[in-house]
Design an enzyme around this catalytic site. Structure first.
Site, PDB file in Angstrom:
ATOM      1  N   CYS A   2       0.813  -1.221   0.000  1.00 19.88           N
ATOM      2  CA  CYS A   2       0.000   0.000   0.000  1.00 19.88           C
ATOM      3  C   CYS A   2       0.844   1.267   0.000  1.00 19.88           C
ATOM      4  O   CYS A   2       1.806   1.387   0.737  1.00 19.88           O
ATOM      5  CB  CYS A   2      -0.958   0.070   1.192  1.00 19.88           C
ATOM      6  N   ARG A  27       4.125  -0.298  -4.633  1.00 14.44           N
ATOM      7  CA  ARG A  27       3.835  -0.791  -3.287  1.00 14.44           C
ATOM      8  C   ARG A  27       2.571  -1.643  -3.236  1.00 14.44           C
ATOM      9  O   ARG A  27       2.266  -2.245  -2.211  1.00 14.44           O
ATOM     10  CB  ARG A  27       3.687   0.378  -2.314  1.00 14.44           C
ATOM     11  N   TRP A  75      -2.427  -2.974  -1.613  1.00 12.94           N
ATOM     12  CA  TRP A  75      -2.044  -4.389  -1.656  1.00 12.94           C
ATOM     13  C   TRP A  75      -2.934  -5.056  -0.611  1.00 12.94           C
ATOM     14  O   TRP A  75      -2.781  -4.817   0.584  1.00 12.94           O
ATOM     15  CB  TRP A  75      -0.566  -4.566  -1.314  1.00 12.94           C
ATOM     16  N   ASN A  99      -2.017   2.068   5.410  1.00 13.48           N
ATOM     17  CA  ASN A  99      -1.062   1.016   5.032  1.00 13.48           C
ATOM     18  C   ASN A  99      -0.713   0.259   6.301  1.00 13.48           C
ATOM     19  O   ASN A  99      -0.250   0.860   7.266  1.00 13.48           O
ATOM     20  CB  ASN A  99       0.197   1.652   4.417  1.00 13.48           C
ATOM     21  N   GLY A 100      -0.947  -1.059   6.314  1.00 12.12           N
ATOM     22  CA  GLY A 100      -0.632  -1.846   7.507  1.00 12.12           C
ATOM     23  C   GLY A 100      -1.782  -2.782   7.840  1.00 12.12           C
ATOM     24  O   GLY A 100      -2.637  -3.044   6.989  1.00 12.12           O
ATOM     25  N   GLU A 484      18.030 -17.948  -6.441  1.00 14.01           N
ATOM     26  CA  GLU A 484      17.589 -16.622  -6.889  1.00 14.01           C
ATOM     27  C   GLU A 484      17.048 -16.686  -8.335  1.00 14.01           C
ATOM     28  O   GLU A 484      16.038 -16.055  -8.654  1.00 14.01           O
ATOM     29  CB  GLU A 484      18.765 -15.631  -6.775  1.00 14.01           C
ATOM     30  N   LYS A 488      13.333 -15.570  -9.324  1.00 10.65           N
ATOM     31  CA  LYS A 488      13.099 -14.523 -10.326  1.00 10.65           C
ATOM     32  C   LYS A 488      12.147 -15.034 -11.398  1.00 10.65           C
ATOM     33  O   LYS A 488      11.211 -14.356 -11.777  1.00 10.65           O
ATOM     34  CB  LYS A 488      14.448 -14.141 -10.923  1.00 10.65           C
ATOM     35  N   GLU A 491       8.482 -15.566 -10.023  1.00  8.92           N
ATOM     36  CA  GLU A 491       7.709 -14.386  -9.619  1.00  8.92           C
ATOM     37  C   GLU A 491       7.259 -13.527 -10.793  1.00  8.92           C
ATOM     38  O   GLU A 491       6.227 -12.876 -10.708  1.00  8.92           O
ATOM     39  CB  GLU A 491       8.439 -13.551  -8.561  1.00  8.92           C
ATOM     40  N   HIS A 507      19.389 -36.955  -4.836  1.00  2.32           N
ATOM     41  CA  HIS A 507      18.667 -37.296  -3.602  1.00  2.32           C
ATOM     42  C   HIS A 507      17.178 -36.992  -3.738  1.00  2.32           C
ATOM     43  O   HIS A 507      16.482 -36.873  -2.727  1.00  2.32           O
ATOM     44  CB  HIS A 507      19.283 -36.535  -2.427  1.00  2.32           C
ATOM     45  N   LYS A 607       6.212  -4.367  -3.754  1.00 10.96           N
ATOM     46  CA  LYS A 607       7.646  -4.120  -3.636  1.00 10.96           C
ATOM     47  C   LYS A 607       8.120  -4.139  -2.188  1.00 10.96           C
ATOM     48  O   LYS A 607       9.161  -4.676  -1.870  1.00 10.96           O
ATOM     49  CB  LYS A 607       7.954  -2.769  -4.269  1.00 10.96           C
TER      50      LYS A 607
HETATM   51  C1  F6R Z   1      12.160 -10.713  -5.091  1.00 10.13           C
HETATM   52  C2  F6R Z   1      12.061  -9.625  -4.144  1.00 10.13           C
HETATM   53  C3  F6R Z   1      11.728  -9.943  -2.733  1.00 10.13           C
HETATM   54  C4  F6R Z   1      12.488  -9.017  -1.781  1.00 10.13           C
HETATM   55  C5  F6R Z   1      12.014  -9.256  -0.346  1.00 10.13           C
HETATM   56  C6  F6R Z   1      12.792  -8.408   0.648  1.00 10.13           C
HETATM   57  O1  F6R Z   1      12.530 -10.268  -6.353  1.00 10.13           O
HETATM   58  O2  F6R Z   1      12.224  -8.481  -4.489  1.00 10.13           O
HETATM   59  O3  F6R Z   1      11.958 -11.281  -2.439  1.00 10.13           O
HETATM   60  O4  F6R Z   1      13.848  -9.273  -1.904  1.00 10.13           O
HETATM   61  O5  F6R Z   1      10.658  -8.941  -0.254  1.00 10.13           O
HETATM   62  O6  F6R Z   1      12.619  -7.050   0.406  1.00 10.13           O
HETATM   63  P1  F6R Z   1      13.612  -5.995   1.002  1.00 10.13           P
HETATM   64  O7  F6R Z   1      14.952  -6.218   0.388  1.00 10.13           O
HETATM   65  O8  F6R Z   1      13.029  -4.664   0.645  1.00 10.13           O
HETATM   66  O9  F6R Z   1      13.660  -6.212   2.493  1.00 10.13           O
END
Ligand code: F6R
Length: 612
Positions: A2, A27, A75, A99-100, A484, A488, A491, A507, A607
């Site tokens: 949010c 956000r 969100w 937000n929260g 990672e 990527k 997502e 395994h 984000k």
């Molecule tokens: C994946 C991604 C998330 C963030 C995670 C932590 O691409 O962006 O997995 O890495 O939500 O976010 P921060 O770094 O802002 O604490």
């Protein structure tokens, strides 16, 4: 999670609120809405489900007038992302954006319903509007009503209030979620971050935990949780709204991937003295940690940032001889870890610096007497402000929801810190420090060379986009890069992907191998390459479609076992995991583009994850 904006201005607010929401859309993008007061002080609102463009269309059809208002991009936590559940919420002339999460909203809602309030939504947030309206009805002023209301809220919130008939008033509050005041010329703003208010002003007042504020066009007052007036100072924020344009790129993610030569160079430049080829922690941080006294290092983060710590774990153990534990922030404090009484350092990694679980873990460690440090990209964030020591990454604003340049900046900073720790603990000689510092400064150039593989990777992506499952494998320090890579891909392309340590293959995961399942090996020609090659051949023998990410020697050694090879420039093993992050990012990006998904705003994600 949010985004919030509030404007007390001198020109039409609706277009400016919409513009600010565009900068906050990263956000959350489940729904959006704005409320304004018109020239007569009448409150009105427009809301729309889904992306901001829907709200934009709604406003084009039914414009809102007035110079003051609040806006929200959502969100969803409580209640589905419908127009009915969209913010701003309204009750008897009180409008609020939130937000929260309000944890005690059920009790409050029952209490308010019993007093005659009728609720329209399934959200926790609507309760706040009713609570404040109830206080106003009881004869309190707006300020008193908010103060009394805040005392009843449990949970996390950043709030902005707009009141019908009060044309020179906005009230904001923060607890657990970020909120800042923007100070303009005869105008005042509220925003979830400095980015939101960047085109309006560079003067920002960051509210602290429990603070709330009362804004008029010419003045603002900040109160702490106890209701005492406090001075939080004005920060001059660098860089304006222009920094968050896409430029000639199709997506923010693509732009951010291509910014990595610069973002890593900036970050490395803050740690490595290129002239002396030594590592010095930025600011006055050089002596802040006595590395020789540290007995154990805890590294805690979420998601991609967690994978950065998983890479750094190898560096700190190998180069500094430091026992390391890494953990996911959402698990860490709930398992009640046995923390050392002395000599423990807890290091948190976060792009946003606002991730709720990471912040809670930091507070947990502080409560348990550990020294804390944070590798963080937003210097004004809560995590940056609460950690004992800040180790900055200079990636610049990251807008694409999938983290790319923040990840390589985190790795760059952690690599430098590991060298500093190794030196301080006498685990590395000065010559080794010089060599490693030099190697680190070569990284940006090598990233540039790797980015030139973009077209090859795009071609490969067309094939991978047809898969329903993809496996990523890596050994040692490349195992977290496999994790990672899988994260990527899933997502942003919604293709199911898993990362495994190559040695784990037999395994269990080998059962997944068939002609339909691409297997991406992250395997530069290093000390473990021969072992990776055996695993690669095991996959090829089972008709798995092998994609090898390696260097010239690796590609040669693999012969014709891989179906596809991506040949990266040769590099020192130390920086290889940072370099190999780039092709996995490009691969995920191009697969997502091929599949036509929303690359910058993938479904269900946001984000900055400011709820647990
Ligand atoms: C994946 C991604 C998330 C963030 C995670 C932590 O691409 O962006 O997995 O890495 O939500 O976010 P921060 O770094 O802002 O604490």
């Amino acid at each position: 999670m949010c985004g919030i904006i509030g404007i007390l201005g001198s020109e039409p607010a609706a277009p400016r609120l919409l513009d600010a929401l565009k900068r906050l859309e990263y956000r959350g993008y489940d729904s959006a809405g704005i409320a304004t007061l018109d020239e007569t002080g009448k409150l009105d609102r427009r809301r729309a489900p889904g992306k901001l463009k829907n709200l934009e269309a709604e406003l084009a059809e039914r414009p809102l007038s007035g110079n003051q208002g609040i806006g929200h991009t959502r969100w969803a936590t409580h209640g589905s992302p419908t127009v009915g559940n969209a913010h701003p919420h309204v009750s008897a002339g009180v409008s609020v954006v939130h937000n929260g999460i309000i944890e005690n909203f059920r009790e409050l809602r029952e209490e308010l319903e019993a007093r005659g309030h009728t609720f329209e939504t399934e959200t926790d947030s609507e309760t706040i509007a009713h609570l404040i309206a109830d206080n106003l009805k009881a004869g309190m002023s707006e300020t008193e009503a908010v103060k009394a209301g805040l005392a009843r809220l449990e949970g996390a919130f950043a709030l902005a209030f707009l009141f019908e008939g009060r044309p020179d008033l906005l009230i904001g509050a923060r607890k657990g979620s970020p909120l800042a005041i923007g100070v303009g010329e005869g105008e005042m703003y509220l925003g979830s971050d400095a980015l939101a208010v960047a085109p309006f002003t560079n003067k920002v007042v960051y509210l602290e935990e429990g603070d709330w504020c009362v804004l008029a066009r010419e003045a603002y007052t900040v109160f702490n949780e106890d209701g005492e007036e406090v001075d939080r100072g004005v920060t001059l924020v660098q860089g304006g709204g222009a920094m968050v344009e896409k430029g000639n790129y199709r997506h923010f993610m693509q732009k951010e991937i291509f910014e990595q030569p610069d973002s890593t160079a900036r970050t490395i430049g803050a740690y490595v003295n290129a002239l002396k080829q030594t590592v010095e922690l930025p600011g006055n941080n050089g002596d802040a940690i006595n590395w020789s006294k540290i007995t154990s290092l805890y590294m805690i983060a979420c998601g991609t940032a967690h994978y950065a710590t998983r890479v750094a774990e190898y560096w700190f153990e190998q180069m500094a001889g430091l026992p390391v534990k890494t953990d996911i922030a959402s698990e860490f404090r709930y398992r009640e870890p046995a923390l050392p009484k002395e000599g423990g350092l807890a290091l948190f990694v976060s792009q946003s610096g606002e991730t709720a679980d990471t912040l809670a873990a930091l507070r947990y460690c502080k409560e348990h007497g550990l020294k804390t440090a944070a590798v963080v990209n937003v210097p004004t964030s809560t995590i940056a402000r609460e950690a004992d020591l800040v180790l900055p990454t200079l990636a610049g604003p990251e807008i694409g929801v999938a983290s790319t340049k923040a990840f390589t900046a985190q790795l760059s900073a952690l690599a430098a810190v590991a060298i500093a720790a190794g030196r301080a603990r006498d685990a590395l000689s000065q010559d080794e420090e010089t060599r490693l510092a030099k190697v680190l400064t070569e990284l940006p150039r090598l990233i540039s060379t790797t980015l030139a593989l973009d077209e090859d990777i795009e071609a490969l992506a067309r094939d991978i986009a047809k898969a329903t499952d993809v496996i990523y494998l890596g050994r040692g320090v490349h195992y977290p890069i496999a994790l990672e890579g899988a994260l990527k891909l899933k997502e942003i392309s919604y293709i199911h992907a898993e990362g495994y340590a190559s040695g784990e293959l037999k395994h269990g995961p080998i059962a997944l191998i068939d002609e339909e399942t691409p297997v991406v090996f992250v395997a530069p020609y290093d000390a473990l390459f021969d072992k990776s090659l055996s695993n690669l051949q095991e996959v090829a023998a089972r008709r798995g479609e092998v994609i090898l990410l390696s260097d010239s020697r690796g590609v040669k050694a693999a012969g014709d076992a891989p179906a596809h090879c991506v040949e990266l420039p040769d590099c020192d093993a130390f920086i290889a995991p940072i370099l190999y992050s780039v092709p996995v990012q490009l691969l995920a990006y191009h697969v997502a583009v091929e599949k036509g998904t929303d690359v910058d705003q993938p479904r269900n994600l946001a984000k900055s994850v400011t709820v647990e």
